[in-house]
Design a protein around this motif. Structure first.
Motif, PDB file in Angstrom:
ATOM      1  N   LEU A  11      24.694  27.617  38.167  1.00  0.00           N
ATOM      2  CA  LEU A  11      25.963  27.561  37.613  1.00  0.00           C
ATOM      3  C   LEU A  11      26.548  26.241  37.732  1.00  0.00           C
ATOM      4  CD1 LEU A  11      27.675  31.079  37.779  1.00  0.00           C
ATOM      5  CD2 LEU A  11      26.484  29.800  35.819  1.00  0.00           C
ATOM      6  N   GLU A  12      25.911  25.369  38.862  1.00  0.00           N
ATOM      7  CA  GLU A  12      26.327  23.924  39.228  1.00  0.00           C
ATOM      8  C   GLU A  12      27.958  23.967  39.575  1.00  0.00           C
ATOM      9  OE1 GLU A  12      25.550  21.964  35.620  1.00  0.00           O
ATOM     10  OE2 GLU A  12      23.360  22.404  35.564  1.00  0.00           O
ATOM     11  N   GLY A  13      28.265  25.126  40.423  1.00  0.00           N
ATOM     12  CA  GLY A  13      29.453  25.020  41.044  1.00  0.00           C
ATOM     13  C   GLY A  13      30.565  25.749  39.977  1.00  0.00           C
ATOM     14  N   GLN A  14      30.340  26.057  38.879  1.00  0.00           N
ATOM     15  CA  GLN A  14      31.363  26.720  38.110  1.00  0.00           C
ATOM     16  C   GLN A  14      31.486  28.017  38.302  1.00  0.00           C
ATOM     17  OE1 GLN A  14      31.403  25.765  33.929  1.00  0.00           O
ATOM     18  NE2 GLN A  14      30.251  23.802  34.087  1.00  0.00           N
ATOM     19  N   THR A  15      32.575  28.751  38.005  1.00  0.00           N
ATOM     20  CA  THR A  15      32.719  30.247  38.243  1.00  0.00           C
ATOM     21  C   THR A  15      32.071  30.963  37.245  1.00  0.00           C
ATOM     22  OG1 THR A  15      34.682  29.635  39.302  1.00  0.00           O
ATOM     23  CG2 THR A  15      34.480  31.820  38.607  1.00  0.00           C
ATOM     24  N   PRO A  16      31.524  31.977  37.395  1.00  0.00           N
ATOM     25  CA  PRO A  16      30.693  32.868  36.322  1.00  0.00           C
ATOM     26  C   PRO A  16      31.991  33.703  35.763  1.00  0.00           C
ATOM     27  CG  PRO A  16      30.526  33.803  38.557  1.00  0.00           C
ATOM     28  CD  PRO A  16      30.891  32.460  38.661  1.00  0.00           C
ATOM     29  N   SER A  17      31.866  33.692  34.453  1.00  0.00           N
ATOM     30  CA  SER A  17      33.107  34.614  33.689  1.00  0.00           C
ATOM     31  C   SER A  17      32.683  36.045  33.588  1.00  0.00           C
ATOM     32  CB  SER A  17      33.098  34.323  32.032  1.00  0.00           C
ATOM     33  OG  SER A  17      31.867  34.369  31.649  1.00  0.00           O
ATOM     34  N   LEU A  53      28.682  38.838  34.858  1.00  0.00           N
ATOM     35  CA  LEU A  53      27.562  38.982  35.360  1.00  0.00           C
ATOM     36  C   LEU A  53      26.929  40.235  34.694  1.00  0.00           C
ATOM     37  CD1 LEU A  53      27.956  38.417  39.402  1.00  0.00           C
ATOM     38  CD2 LEU A  53      26.841  36.756  37.889  1.00  0.00           C
ATOM     39  N   LEU A  54      25.860  40.023  34.393  1.00  0.00           N
ATOM     40  CA  LEU A  54      24.958  41.204  33.638  1.00  0.00           C
ATOM     41  C   LEU A  54      23.698  41.396  34.269  1.00  0.00           C
ATOM     42  CD1 LEU A  54      25.344  39.991  29.973  1.00  0.00           C
ATOM     43  CD2 LEU A  54      26.636  41.581  31.287  1.00  0.00           C
ATOM     44  N   VAL A  55      23.372  42.508  34.634  1.00  0.00           N
ATOM     45  CA  VAL A  55      22.069  42.830  35.508  1.00  0.00           C
ATOM     46  C   VAL A  55      21.329  43.959  34.591  1.00  0.00           C
ATOM     47  CG1 VAL A  55      21.182  43.988  37.706  1.00  0.00           C
ATOM     48  CG2 VAL A  55      23.587  42.769  37.538  1.00  0.00           C
ATOM     49  N   VAL A  56      20.120  43.332  34.598  1.00  0.00           N
ATOM     50  CA  VAL A  56      18.982  44.142  33.710  1.00  0.00           C
ATOM     51  C   VAL A  56      17.812  44.487  34.666  1.00  0.00           C
ATOM     52  CG1 VAL A  56      17.495  44.035  31.837  1.00  0.00           C
ATOM     53  CG2 VAL A  56      19.538  42.688  31.646  1.00  0.00           C
ATOM     54  N   ARG A  88      27.479  41.953  44.294  1.00  0.00           N
ATOM     55  CA  ARG A  88      29.056  41.744  44.473  1.00  0.00           C
ATOM     56  C   ARG A  88      29.296  40.968  45.571  1.00  0.00           C
ATOM     57  NH1 ARG A  88      32.452  42.201  40.591  1.00  0.00           N
ATOM     58  NH2 ARG A  88      32.672  44.108  39.724  1.00  0.00           N
ATOM     59  N   GLU A  89      28.933  40.811  46.450  1.00  0.00           N
ATOM     60  CA  GLU A  89      29.166  40.081  47.817  1.00  0.00           C
ATOM     61  C   GLU A  89      29.023  38.500  47.557  1.00  0.00           C
ATOM     62  OE1 GLU A  89      26.765  41.569  50.915  1.00  0.00           O
ATOM     63  OE2 GLU A  89      27.747  43.397  50.995  1.00  0.00           O
ATOM     64  N   GLN A  90      28.120  38.110  46.668  1.00  0.00           N
ATOM     65  CA  GLN A  90      28.022  36.706  46.398  1.00  0.00           C
ATOM     66  C   GLN A  90      28.820  36.078  45.113  1.00  0.00           C
ATOM     67  OE1 GLN A  90      23.829  35.055  47.025  1.00  0.00           O
ATOM     68  NE2 GLN A  90      23.233  37.349  46.882  1.00  0.00           N
ATOM     69  N   ALA A  91      29.281  37.390  44.584  1.00  0.00           N
ATOM     70  CA  ALA A  91      30.003  36.855  43.461  1.00  0.00           C
ATOM     71  C   ALA A  91      31.453  36.803  43.785  1.00  0.00           C
ATOM     72  CB  ALA A  91      30.232  37.851  42.111  1.00  0.00           C
ATOM     73  N   PRO A  92      32.333  35.687  43.097  1.00  0.00           N
ATOM     74  CA  PRO A  92      33.662  35.883  43.170  1.00  0.00           C
ATOM     75  C   PRO A  92      34.546  37.084  43.021  1.00  0.00           C
ATOM     76  CG  PRO A  92      33.317  33.864  41.825  1.00  0.00           C
ATOM     77  CD  PRO A  92      31.766  34.827  41.777  1.00  0.00           C
ATOM     78  N   GLU A  93      35.476  37.249  43.680  1.00  0.00           N
ATOM     79  CA  GLU A  93      36.161  38.625  43.817  1.00  0.00           C
ATOM     80  C   GLU A  93      36.501  38.922  41.970  1.00  0.00           C
ATOM     81  OE1 GLU A  93      39.766  41.054  45.890  1.00  0.00           O
ATOM     82  OE2 GLU A  93      39.253  38.928  46.703  1.00  0.00           O
ATOM     83  N   GLY A  94      36.567  39.873  41.714  1.00  0.00           N
ATOM     84  CA  GLY A  94      36.979  40.256  40.192  1.00  0.00           C
ATOM     85  C   GLY A  94      36.194  39.979  39.248  1.00  0.00           C
ATOM     86  N   THR A  95      35.076  39.475  39.435  1.00  0.00           N
ATOM     87  CA  THR A  95      33.910  39.078  38.320  1.00  0.00           C
ATOM     88  C   THR A  95      33.512  40.232  37.694  1.00  0.00           C
ATOM     89  OG1 THR A  95      33.130  37.018  39.604  1.00  0.00           O
ATOM     90  CG2 THR A  95      31.653  37.930  37.645  1.00  0.00           C
ATOM     91  N   PRO A  96      33.878  40.354  36.240  1.00  0.00           N
ATOM     92  CA  PRO A  96      33.313  41.484  35.533  1.00  0.00           C
ATOM     93  C   PRO A  96      31.536  41.664  35.828  1.00  0.00           C
ATOM     94  CG  PRO A  96      34.635  40.444  34.123  1.00  0.00           C
ATOM     95  CD  PRO A  96      34.491  39.337  35.529  1.00  0.00           C
ATOM     96  N   LEU A  97      31.516  42.750  36.093  1.00  0.00           N
ATOM     97  CA  LEU A  97      29.642  43.011  36.376  1.00  0.00           C
ATOM     98  C   LEU A  97      29.527  44.537  35.520  1.00  0.00           C
ATOM     99  CD1 LEU A  97      27.168  42.601  38.005  1.00  0.00           C
ATOM    100  CD2 LEU A  97      28.134  43.547  40.023  1.00  0.00           C
TER     101      LEU A  97
END
Length: 375
Positions: A304-310, A312-315, A336-345
């Motif tokens: 993501l080159e430093g950008q925040t994920p809008s 996360l989808l897991v297959v 979850r632990e590696q994603a920014p808090e509140g990221t839709p998953l």
């Protein structure tokens, strides 16, 4: 790219679809959605794309039925999830193969050309993410599908495929017969992060598939395949999902072919296997699987080159999830632990997966986890 996710476990799956669509639409703060995916679990749900569009409007909608939905509350075996997408900079389109494009190569050709025909800029290859949903026909024709898809769509589009159980249905807007595949294409300037995790380890035994017929292996090393496989297992054949076959690639990478069942003297796999292919029996450890998931998530964040994920989808392969014996919850927590808090998953289980194989191509896997992030 803004993403809103909704989930409903209403007893009526039609109403669950509407409720999940309302939740996903309301989660978008910037306005109405431009496209969506619908993923259901439980009884087959025909027409889910049309049902979701009652709430979302006439927008591109694709998806399919699955063996289960993955959520913060655990695995949901009956319910509907909807993920909506919106961006001023991204173009969202959908297409399906339809009833006339039966063969995988023909399906790839039709879907790719439909998507390209609707692009505002046809002078360059698309860049972004293609989310595909396919049935067993796509699984058993993955190679010709991949080759034709890459030939038309070019090397810059990252594609991920969720191949559903044969008992489930595919969705693509109001189309009743989607054919073997439907695709949502999100084209835009931002980076897309995709990480693929396996975690299976090879055992020492090695065989050559000496007689095969598509996904059915009749002989290993010139002997009945079921007999050879049974002799080589360290455990019971009552659960062959724990011991898939692996095809060695470069740099300690593997293609996984799950053993769907033992049929007389033959093995039925989750994908085609060419005669002359050398295979190893693979096994799983919880540490190995979860470490692979953690590394896949780390790869996603790096790309993501430093950008925040809008979002996360897991297959994830249903077989891979199943062999974790209830410890898959820890795998979800690692993401979850590696994603920014509140990221839709949101996640879902598959029968097989189409994973990026470089330069715009895809490869069939039967036992992996794929983490996808849009910025």
């Amino acid at each position: 790219m803004e993403c809103g996710i909704g989930l409903s476990q209403a007893g009526d799956l039609v109403e669950a679809t509407r409720e999940a669509a309302r939740q996903a639409r309301e989660a978008l703060r910037g306005g109405p959605p431009q496209g969506a995916i619908v993923v259901s679990a439980g009884d087959p749900l025909s027409g889910a794309g049309s049902i979701a569009r009652e709430v979302l409007g006439v927008i591109p909608v694709v998806g399919g039925g699955t063996a289960g939905l993955l959520t913060d509350a655990g695995m949901v075996s009956r319910g509907v999830a909807v993920a909506c997408f919106r961006s001023e900079e991204w173009v969202v389109q959908s297409a399906c193969a339809g009833s006339t494009a039966f063969a995988p190569a023909a399906a790839a050709d039709r879907v790719a050309r439909l998507i390209l025909s609707g692009r505002p800029n046809r002078r360059r290859y698309p860049r972004g993410l293609a989310l595909a949903f396919g049935d067993g026909r796509a699984a058993h024709g993955a190679a010709p599908f991949s080759n034709r898809w890459r030939e038309i769509m070019g090397p810059k589009l990252k594609s991920v495929g969720s191949l559903i159980p044969d008992t489930q249905a595919l969705y693509c807007g109001a189309v009743r017969d989607t054919g073997p595949v439907s695709v949502l294409c999100l084209e835009g300037p931002g980076p897309v992060g995709i990480g693929v995790g396996l975690g299976w380890a090879p055992l020492t035994v090695t065989w050559v598939a000496t007689r095969t017929e598509g996904s059915v292996v009749h002989e290993l090393d010139g002997r009945p395949a079921a007999e050879v496989y049974t002799e080589g297992l360290p455990g019971s054949t009552q659960d062959p999902a724990r011991f898939p076959l692996g095809i060695a690639l470069t740099e300690d990478q593997w293609l996984i072919r799950s053993v769907v069942g033992i049929e007389g003297a033959s093995l039925r796999l989750g994908g085609d296997l060419a005669a002359g292919t050398e295979v190893r029996v693979m096994t799983a450890s919880m540490n190995g699987l979860q470490q692979a998931t953690q590394e896949a998530m780390a790869t996603v964040m790096k790309r993501l080159e430093g950008q925040t994920p809008s979002a996360l989808l897991v297959v994830e392969s249903a077989a891979r999830w199943g062999v974790q014996n209830g410890t898959a919850r820890r795998e979800w927590e690692m993401i979850r632990e590696q994603a920014p808090e509140g990221t839709p998953l949101l996640g879902w289980l598959t029968a097989s997966e189409l994973v990026p194989a470089g330069s715009g191509q895809v490869a069939l896997q039967n036992g992996c986890v794929i983490v996808i992030a849009l910025s």
